[in-house]
Design a protein around this motif. Structure first.
Motif, PDB file in Angstrom:
ATOM      1  N   GLU A 128       0.846  -1.197   0.013  1.00 10.17           N
ATOM      2  CA  GLU A 128       0.079  -0.038   0.134  1.00 10.17           C
ATOM      3  C   GLU A 128       0.703   1.478  -0.075  1.00 10.17           C
ATOM      4  OE1 GLU A 128      -3.366  -0.137   2.861  1.00 10.17           O
ATOM      5  OE2 GLU A 128      -3.997  -2.258   2.148  1.00 10.17           O
ATOM      6  N   PRO A 129       1.732   1.448  -1.061  1.00  6.31           N
ATOM      7  CA  PRO A 129       2.536   2.751  -1.089  1.00  6.31           C
ATOM      8  C   PRO A 129       1.748   3.752  -1.685  1.00  6.31           C
ATOM      9  CG  PRO A 129       2.736   1.472  -3.245  1.00  6.31           C
ATOM     10  CD  PRO A 129       1.942   0.674  -2.054  1.00  6.31           C
ATOM     11  N   PRO A 130       1.681   5.265  -0.938  1.00  8.17           N
ATOM     12  CA  PRO A 130       1.227   6.217  -1.329  1.00  8.17           C
ATOM     13  C   PRO A 130       1.934   6.879  -2.471  1.00  8.17           C
ATOM     14  CG  PRO A 130       2.481   6.871   0.683  1.00  8.17           C
ATOM     15  CD  PRO A 130       2.638   5.208   0.086  1.00  8.17           C
ATOM     16  N   ALA A 131       1.867   6.187  -3.648  1.00  3.10           N
ATOM     17  CA  ALA A 131       2.446   6.688  -4.953  1.00  3.10           C
ATOM     18  C   ALA A 131       1.464   7.355  -5.611  1.00  3.10           C
ATOM     19  CB  ALA A 131       3.013   5.471  -5.774  1.00  3.10           C
ATOM     20  N   ILE A 132       1.110   8.553  -5.474  1.00  2.00           N
ATOM     21  CA  ILE A 132      -0.320   9.052  -5.920  1.00  2.00           C
ATOM     22  C   ILE A 132      -0.081   9.527  -7.205  1.00  2.00           C
ATOM     23  CG2 ILE A 132      -1.064   9.762  -3.597  1.00  2.00           C
ATOM     24  CD1 ILE A 132      -0.185  12.572  -4.341  1.00  2.00           C
ATOM     25  N   ALA A 133       1.295   9.589  -7.863  1.00  3.62           N
ATOM     26  CA  ALA A 133       1.451   9.886  -9.132  1.00  3.62           C
ATOM     27  C   ALA A 133       1.065   8.900 -10.176  1.00  3.62           C
ATOM     28  CB  ALA A 133       2.911  10.141  -9.667  1.00  3.62           C
ATOM     29  N   LEU A 134       0.634   7.656  -9.617  1.00  6.86           N
ATOM     30  CA  LEU A 134      -0.128   6.492 -10.394  1.00  6.86           C
ATOM     31  C   LEU A 134      -1.415   6.761 -10.590  1.00  6.86           C
ATOM     32  CD1 LEU A 134       2.022   3.805  -8.610  1.00  6.86           C
ATOM     33  CD2 LEU A 134       2.271   4.522 -10.655  1.00  6.86           C
ATOM     34  N   LEU A 135      -2.239   7.524  -9.937  1.00  7.26           N
ATOM     35  CA  LEU A 135      -3.612   7.677  -9.976  1.00  7.26           C
ATOM     36  C   LEU A 135      -3.927   8.500 -11.260  1.00  7.26           C
ATOM     37  CD1 LEU A 135      -4.251   8.281  -6.090  1.00  7.26           C
ATOM     38  CD2 LEU A 135      -4.579   6.116  -7.381  1.00  7.26           C
ATOM     39  N   PRO A 136      -5.446   7.964 -11.746  1.00  4.18           N
ATOM     40  CA  PRO A 136      -5.810   8.907 -12.804  1.00  4.18           C
ATOM     41  C   PRO A 136      -6.014  10.288 -12.196  1.00  4.18           C
ATOM     42  CG  PRO A 136      -6.703   6.744 -12.613  1.00  4.18           C
ATOM     43  CD  PRO A 136      -6.023   6.938 -11.376  1.00  4.18           C
ATOM     44  N   ASP A 137      -5.988  11.212 -13.015  1.00  5.23           N
ATOM     45  CA  ASP A 137      -6.375  12.757 -12.430  1.00  5.23           C
ATOM     46  C   ASP A 137      -7.361  13.014 -11.555  1.00  5.23           C
ATOM     47  OD1 ASP A 137      -4.383  13.437 -14.298  1.00  5.23           O
ATOM     48  OD2 ASP A 137      -5.596  14.171 -15.786  1.00  5.23           O
ATOM     49  N   THR A 138      -8.571  12.217 -11.683  1.00  6.00           N
ATOM     50  CA  THR A 138      -9.845  12.643 -10.753  1.00  6.00           C
ATOM     51  C   THR A 138      -9.351  11.744  -9.363  1.00  6.00           C
ATOM     52  OG1 THR A 138     -11.446  12.349 -12.519  1.00  6.00           O
ATOM     53  CG2 THR A 138     -12.278  11.842 -10.313  1.00  6.00           C
ATOM     54  N   GLU A 139      -8.904  10.599  -9.424  1.00  4.49           N
ATOM     55  CA  GLU A 139      -8.483  10.011  -8.049  1.00  4.49           C
ATOM     56  C   GLU A 139      -7.263  10.714  -7.509  1.00  4.49           C
ATOM     57  OE1 GLU A 139      -7.841   5.494  -8.380  1.00  4.49           O
ATOM     58  OE2 GLU A 139      -9.528   5.398  -9.837  1.00  4.49           O
ATOM     59  N   ARG A 140      -6.250  11.325  -8.218  1.00  3.40           N
ATOM     60  CA  ARG A 140      -5.406  11.840  -7.363  1.00  3.40           C
ATOM     61  C   ARG A 140      -5.931  13.226  -7.017  1.00  3.40           C
ATOM     62  NH1 ARG A 140       0.943  13.152  -9.442  1.00  3.40           N
ATOM     63  NH2 ARG A 140       1.245  14.538  -7.934  1.00  3.40           N
ATOM     64  N   ALA A 141      -6.954  13.947  -7.659  1.00  2.00           N
ATOM     65  CA  ALA A 141      -7.298  15.185  -7.101  1.00  2.00           C
ATOM     66  C   ALA A 141      -8.206  14.862  -5.735  1.00  2.00           C
ATOM     67  CB  ALA A 141      -8.474  15.683  -8.151  1.00  2.00           C
ATOM     68  N   ASP A 142      -8.769  13.639  -5.696  1.00  2.00           N
ATOM     69  CA  ASP A 142      -9.586  13.319  -4.605  1.00  2.00           C
ATOM     70  C   ASP A 142      -8.406  13.026  -3.333  1.00  2.00           C
ATOM     71  OD1 ASP A 142     -11.918  13.578  -5.619  1.00  2.00           O
ATOM     72  OD2 ASP A 142     -11.985  11.383  -6.082  1.00  2.00           O
ATOM     73  N   ALA A 143      -7.393  12.252  -3.740  1.00  2.00           N
ATOM     74  CA  ALA A 143      -6.257  12.166  -2.651  1.00  2.00           C
ATOM     75  C   ALA A 143      -5.694  13.391  -2.189  1.00  2.00           C
ATOM     76  CB  ALA A 143      -4.901  11.148  -3.422  1.00  2.00           C
TER      77      ALA A 143
END
Length: 277
Positions: A128-143
């Motif tokens: 469970e690494p918090p590698a938020i650059a891997l997330l799609p734009d919407t999911e990253r914005a939520d993070a």
């Protein structure tokens, strides 16, 4: 017998405290959040029955002191700084490639370590690494909204409120534990200082990390993305692990417990980790 060898290593901007135990091939354990070399001690002792396990206090935590370039007064540390610290330890203590296990923030450090110093990593299990650059734009914005809210709670209400909020976000709970699992260590001035450092420097460093799917796909290291089998499916760290598995074209491995499974389910977690390693 749990024989521990400890020492310190001077690296650029810090002096790192480390511990080794066990025998055999090397295994580097990268702790999450405010965890230092003593965190997840039950898990580490079980792993040391099979490997020479290296743990350490991340710079700025507990016995790893800051000095010179890289200290907070000259700018906050980055994930690259943390990864290079781990690399310096491997060069000094192992002298050859090792297996690496990292959880949460430690899992992100492990990914950056594999990307920057691949010849020193034999295999990486990243939980469970918090590698938020891997997330799609919407999911990253939520993070990012969640992270902004967490840091706002820390600034306005203090670390206790922020820690509770972090537990809510991650879904981490200590009520569900294996029989005999160690309770979290009692709060001390040292642990409180670690929490302050984590919220002030390491959380911002996490969100600045730009390691993406393309870069990780090119890493010549076997990477195993992992999640807790009771981890919240709404938590972005789990989503990061899922996106990592897709990017690497590999399967997502489930481990016992939630986000804090290494501490709440050490026996079952160690058995699963040994299998995956």
């Amino acid at each position: 017998m749990d024989v521990v060898t400890s020492g310190t290593l001077q690296v650029p901007g810090a002096r790192l405290y480390y511990e080794t135990r066990g025998s055999g091939q090397g295994l580097l354990v990268l702790q999450g959040a405010e965890g230092d070399a003593r965190r997840a001690g039950d898990l580490v002792r079980r792993l040391a029955e099979h490997y020479t396990v290296i743990t350490y206090d991340r710079r700025g935590l507990s016995r790893s002191t800051l000095a010179g370039p890289g200290a907070p007064c000259s700018g906050p540390p980055s994930m690259e700084t943390h990864a290079d610290d781990a690399w310096h330890l491997l060069v000094a203590l192992a002298g050859e490639p090792v297996r690496v296990f990292g959880s949460s923030l430690g899992g992100l450090v492990g990914l950056v370590l594999a990307a920057r110093h691949p010849r020193w990593v034999r295999r990486l299990v990243t939980h469970e690494p918090p590698a938020i650059a891997l997330l799609p734009d919407t999911e990253r914005a939520d993070a990012e909204v969640l992270i902004d809210g967490l840091l706002r709670v820390y600034r306005e209400d203090g670390w206790v409120a922020a820690f509770k909020r972090l537990a809510e976000i991650t879904g981490a709970a200590t009520e569900s534990r294996e029989p005999g699992a160690e309770l979290p260590p009692p709060l001390s001035m040292e642990r409180i200082a670690n929490f302050h450092y984590f919220f002030t420097y390491d959380v911002p460093a996490m969100r600045r990390c730009t390691l993406d799917a393309a870069a990780l796909s090119a890493v010549p290291v076997p990477i195993v993305p992992a999640v807790g089998d009771t981890a919240s499916r709404r938590f972005f760290d789990r989503a990061c692990a899922e996106r990592l598995a897709v990017a690497l074209g590999t399967s997502l491995r489930e481990f016992p417990g939630g986000h804090n499974g290494p501490t709440t389910h050490p026996k079952a977690f160690a058995a699963r980790l040994l299998e995956v390693l």
